[in-house]
Design a protein around this motif. Structure first.
Motif, PDB file in Angstrom:
ATOM      1  N   GLU A   1       0.829  -1.204   0.000  1.00 52.95           N
ATOM      2  CA  GLU A   1       0.000   0.000   0.000  1.00 52.95           C
ATOM      3  C   GLU A   1       0.864   1.256   0.000  1.00 52.95           C
ATOM      4  OE1 GLU A   1      -3.662   2.107   2.511  1.00 52.95           O
ATOM      5  OE2 GLU A   1      -2.727   0.273   3.271  1.00 52.95           O
ATOM      6  N   SER A   2       1.890   1.269   0.838  1.00 51.96           N
ATOM      7  CA  SER A   2       2.777   2.435   0.884  1.00 51.96           C
ATOM      8  C   SER A   2       3.508   2.628  -0.438  1.00 51.96           C
ATOM      9  CB  SER A   2       3.788   2.284   2.029  1.00 51.96           C
ATOM     10  OG  SER A   2       3.178   2.495   3.280  1.00 51.96           O
ATOM     11  N   ALA A   3       3.934   1.529  -1.050  1.00 47.86           N
ATOM     12  CA  ALA A   3       4.634   1.616  -2.333  1.00 47.86           C
ATOM     13  C   ALA A   3       3.740   2.233  -3.403  1.00 47.86           C
ATOM     14  CB  ALA A   3       5.106   0.228  -2.760  1.00 47.86           C
ATOM     15  N   ILE A   4       2.504   1.770  -3.475  1.00 42.08           N
ATOM     16  CA  ILE A   4       1.550   2.303  -4.462  1.00 42.08           C
ATOM     17  C   ILE A   4       1.278   3.778  -4.192  1.00 42.08           C
ATOM     18  CG2 ILE A   4      -0.838   2.167  -5.269  1.00 42.08           C
ATOM     19  CD1 ILE A   4      -0.664  -0.892  -4.730  1.00 42.08           C
ATOM     20  N   ASN A   5       1.065   4.124  -2.922  1.00 36.68           N
ATOM     21  CA  ASN A   5       0.791   5.519  -2.563  1.00 36.68           C
ATOM     22  C   ASN A   5       1.970   6.425  -2.889  1.00 36.68           C
ATOM     23  OD1 ASN A   5      -1.689   4.735  -1.643  1.00 36.68           O
ATOM     24  ND2 ASN A   5      -1.215   4.946   0.531  1.00 36.68           N
ATOM     25  N   ALA A   6       3.190   5.938  -2.640  1.00 33.26           N
ATOM     26  CA  ALA A   6       4.379   6.740  -2.916  1.00 33.26           C
ATOM     27  C   ALA A   6       4.497   7.034  -4.407  1.00 33.26           C
ATOM     28  CB  ALA A   6       5.630   6.027  -2.410  1.00 33.26           C
ATOM     29  N   GLU A   7       4.266   6.027  -5.231  1.00 29.08           N
ATOM     30  CA  GLU A   7       4.336   6.251  -6.670  1.00 29.08           C
ATOM     31  C   GLU A   7       3.224   7.198  -7.129  1.00 29.08           C
ATOM     32  OE1 GLU A   7       5.279   3.596 -10.505  1.00 29.08           O
ATOM     33  OE2 GLU A   7       3.417   3.016  -9.502  1.00 29.08           O
ATOM     34  N   ARG A   8       2.014   7.003  -6.617  1.00 32.08           N
ATOM     35  CA  ARG A   8       0.896   7.888  -6.975  1.00 32.08           C
ATOM     36  C   ARG A   8       1.195   9.336  -6.607  1.00 32.08           C
ATOM     37  NH1 ARG A   8      -4.363   6.194  -4.192  1.00 32.08           N
ATOM     38  NH2 ARG A   8      -5.051   8.113  -5.222  1.00 32.08           N
ATOM     39  N   GLY A   9       1.892   9.525  -5.500  1.00 37.26           N
ATOM     40  CA  GLY A   9       2.196  10.876  -5.057  1.00 37.26           C
ATOM     41  C   GLY A   9       3.345  11.525  -5.800  1.00 37.26           C
ATOM     42  N   GLY A  10       4.084  10.738  -6.576  1.00 35.32           N
ATOM     43  CA  GLY A  10       5.162  11.313  -7.375  1.00 35.32           C
ATOM     44  C   GLY A  10       6.559  10.930  -6.973  1.00 35.32           C
ATOM     45  N   ALA A  11       6.735   9.907  -6.136  1.00 33.73           N
ATOM     46  CA  ALA A  11       8.081   9.458  -5.780  1.00 33.73           C
ATOM     47  C   ALA A  11       8.823   8.994  -7.020  1.00 33.73           C
ATOM     48  CB  ALA A  11       8.013   8.327  -4.756  1.00 33.73           C
ATOM     49  N   GLY A  12      10.111   9.250  -7.056  1.00 34.35           N
ATOM     50  CA  GLY A  12      10.924   8.816  -8.186  1.00 34.35           C
ATOM     51  C   GLY A  12      11.600   7.490  -7.961  1.00 34.35           C
ATOM     52  N   ARG A  13      11.663   7.058  -6.687  1.00 31.02           N
ATOM     53  CA  ARG A  13      12.310   5.788  -6.365  1.00 31.02           C
ATOM     54  C   ARG A  13      11.800   5.336  -5.007  1.00 31.02           C
ATOM     55  NH1 ARG A  13      17.519   7.256  -6.847  1.00 31.02           N
ATOM     56  NH2 ARG A  13      17.653   7.870  -4.672  1.00 31.02           N
ATOM     57  N   LEU A  14      11.773   4.015  -4.785  1.00 29.33           N
ATOM     58  CA  LEU A  14      11.399   3.456  -3.499  1.00 29.33           C
ATOM     59  C   LEU A  14      12.599   2.812  -2.828  1.00 29.33           C
ATOM     60  CD1 LEU A  14       8.068   1.599  -4.395  1.00 29.33           C
ATOM     61  CD2 LEU A  14       8.326   3.927  -3.499  1.00 29.33           C
ATOM     62  N   GLU A  15      12.670   2.944  -1.508  1.00 27.50           N
ATOM     63  CA  GLU A  15      13.546   2.094  -0.704  1.00 27.50           C
ATOM     64  C   GLU A  15      12.620   1.110  -0.001  1.00 27.50           C
ATOM     65  OE1 GLU A  15      16.832   3.235   2.443  1.00 27.50           O
ATOM     66  OE2 GLU A  15      14.954   2.729   3.457  1.00 27.50           O
ATOM     67  N   LEU A  16      12.715  -0.152  -0.363  1.00 26.05           N
ATOM     68  CA  LEU A  16      11.811  -1.172   0.163  1.00 26.05           C
ATOM     69  C   LEU A  16      12.459  -1.918   1.319  1.00 26.05           C
ATOM     70  CD1 LEU A  16       9.079  -2.677  -0.184  1.00 26.05           C
ATOM     71  CD2 LEU A  16      10.315  -4.295  -1.651  1.00 26.05           C
TER      72      LEU A  16
END
Length: 265
Positions: free
Chosen positions: A29-44
């Motif tokens: 859920e956090s990963a999807i929300n971060a991308e929707r909000g405009g994040a350019g990269r994830l640290e998982l």
């Protein structure tokens, strides 16, 4: 609720079209929300309450199914310090091999010696296993004895970037050192501030440091959907958060941070 324009700060090469925002996440859920909000990269990672440890392969696989932005995977076998035993190193090596084979776009790791130096020998070994993926040295950097010497070690080893709060309890408080590290790095390694970054201090950190990337969690509390609750039992230590409260990356917070970054250009 305030409405935000749905735009993204560029996730391409930083400094060309904008700042790059990395969001640390420990759930789909956090990963999807971060991308929707405009994040350019994830640290998982898993267990952000411990500062982040290695995520499960299942989490990595499902996140990769739902997001298109790069996913850098944490390699950290436990919480606590960054001095690792031989068996913990075995786990780290195996985790690197597994996440590489399951779609990780990059890795996040770090290790120190007992006297607070970067463990160059171990890091060299882990970097060799990580190739050809890019690797970030995580906030183990904030626990080093001499950050100036440590940065040169990371450059010589070939790390892509270092995540740091400036060896202080937050990036804002560590801002003077972050600025000096950027000047010392001279483009040889990316300095990425992280630690306590919010919409209240991001502009000051970006303007005061000269960085092109930043790292945050942008989370909000979310109550569990559980109806029946046993208040007599805790699943972890008594000081941990309630089992019935979740922390999830907030789309609006990510968008707000992106808006601040865009307006700082």
């Amino acid at each position: 609720m305030t409405a935000f324009v749905d735009f993204q700060v560029s996730s391409g090469p930083p400094g060309i079209e904008g700042f790059l925002m990395e969001v640390c996440v420990d759930s789909v859920e956090s990963a999807i929300n971060a991308e929707r909000g405009g994040a350019g990269r994830l640290e998982l990672c898993s267990s952000l309450l411990e500062g982040g440890i290695s995520p499960s392969i299942g989490l990595l696989q499902v996140v990769k199914q739902y997001v298109r932005i790069p996913v850098y995977t944490m390699i950290r076998p436990r919480g606590g310090d960054f001095l690792y035993s031989d068996r913990e190193v075995e786990v780290m090596r195996k985790d690197i091999e597994l996440v590489k084979s399951h779609g990780a776009d990059g890795l996040v790791l770090g290790a120190l010696t007992e006297d607070g130096r970067v463990d160059a020998e171990l890091c060299m070994e882990l970097l060799a296993v990580s190739r050809p993926l890019p690797v970030t040295f995580h906030r183990a950097f904030d626990m080093v004895h001499d950050p100036v010497v440590a940065l040169e070690t990371l450059v010589s080893l070939g790390f892509e970037r270092v995540l740091t709060s400036g060896c202080d309890c937050s990036a804002l408080e560590g801002l003077p050192l972050i600025k000096r590290l950027v000047e010392q790095a001279k483009g040889r390694i990316t300095i990425m501030p992280g630690g306590g970054i919010t919409e209240r201090n991001l502009q000051r950190i970006l303007e005061g440091s000269g960085v092109l990337e930043f790292h945050c969690s942008a989370r909000s509390s979310k109550d569990s959907s559980m109806k029946f609750r046993n208040s007599c039992v805790n699943m972890g230590a008594s000081l941990t958060a309630s089992e019935y409260g979740l922390k999830v990356a907030d789309v609006c917070k990510v968008r707000t941070l992106n808006a601040i970054a865009k307006n700082t250009l």
